[in-house]
Design an enzyme around this catalytic site. Structure first.
Site, PDB file in Angstrom:
ATOM      1  N   MET A 143      13.290  10.906  10.074  1.00 19.60           N
ATOM      2  CA  MET A 143      12.641  11.930  10.885  1.00 19.60           C
ATOM      3  C   MET A 143      12.532  11.474  12.501  1.00 19.60           C
ATOM      4  O   MET A 143      12.534  12.412  13.322  1.00 19.60           O
ATOM      5  CB  MET A 143      11.131  12.133  10.136  1.00 19.60           C
ATOM      6  CG  MET A 143      11.319  12.975   9.091  1.00 19.60           C
ATOM      7  SD  MET A 143      12.279  14.569   8.844  1.00 19.60           S
ATOM      8  CE  MET A 143      11.793  15.576  10.100  1.00 19.60           C
ATOM      9  N   ASP A 158      17.420  22.001  28.827  1.00 17.97           N
ATOM     10  CA  ASP A 158      16.664  22.580  29.828  1.00 17.97           C
ATOM     11  C   ASP A 158      17.001  22.178  31.143  1.00 17.97           C
ATOM     12  O   ASP A 158      16.777  22.750  31.901  1.00 17.97           O
ATOM     13  CB  ASP A 158      15.285  21.678  29.392  1.00 17.97           C
ATOM     14  CG  ASP A 158      14.047  22.022  30.456  1.00 17.97           C
ATOM     15  OD1 ASP A 158      14.032  23.241  30.829  1.00 17.97           O
ATOM     16  OD2 ASP A 158      13.670  20.987  31.256  1.00 17.97           O
TER      17      ASP A 158
END
Length: 187
Positions: A143, A158
């Site tokens: 993870m 972004d």
């Protein structure tokens, strides 16, 4: 009345045995159980206290697809917001370290190594993002590696979205895992 109770006990035992066999059959049919789901279906954090601490490594990958002109802008370092690749690298490392704060049932881990590599690829065109995370502990770091890649890809997006809105993030996946009970995995 005592006679009635004695005749229902075997019937109850038989019914209970049938229910247990049915549950066992359904579990076997369903395959392995999800580790984050408790007996009554509630979400839970897995207890890893009995697992041995071993060296574990996970590698994840993803891609950010953009036009050649946008990729040229990223590679030249002339993006309006600054060093796209350097910023994305740092964002990915920070994200790996904070995975347990972002993914509710992840254990907080003392990571021993996090690397995020970003390679521009003119054939895509775009960038290939690869994160490698290492720990010595009772649970893996898949993870953390996946989070590092995801946040690095989002950071690239972004920083270039003002130039190109059609940027795509694709193919985020676990590429390799070493250590722990399940051993070596490679995609």
């Amino acid at each position: 009345m005592a006679h009635k109770a004695s005749t229902t006990k075997p019937a109850k035992a038989k019914l209970l045995k049938a229910k247990l066999l049915k549950a066992k059959f359904q579990k076997a049919k369903a395959g392995p159980a999800l580790t984050h789901i408790g007996a009554s279906g509630e979400a839970r954090m897995v207890d890893v206290s009995d697992k041995p601490a071993t060296e574990r490594l996970a590698v994840a990958e993803g891609r950010v697809i953009m036009t050649k002109a946008t990729l040229d802008l990223v590679v030249s370092g002339n993006a309006k917001k600054g060093d796209v690749l350097g910023t994305a690298r740092i964002a990915g490392i920070m994200a790996a370290k904070r995975t347990s704060e972002l993914i509710p049932l992840c254990h907080p881990l003392a990571l021993s190594k996090v690397t995020v590599d970003i390679e521009p690829d003119a054939k895509l065109p775009g960038c290939v993002v690869r994160a490698s995370v290492k720990v010595t502990g009772p649970t893996g770091v898949e993870m953390e590696a996946l989070t590092a890649v995801s946040v690095a890809c989002l950071t690239i997006y972004d920083m270039i979205k003002a130039v190109e809105r059609g940027v795509r993030i694709e193919g985020i996946h676990l590429a390799e895992k070493l250590g722990g009970k399940s051993g070596h995995y490679r995609a």
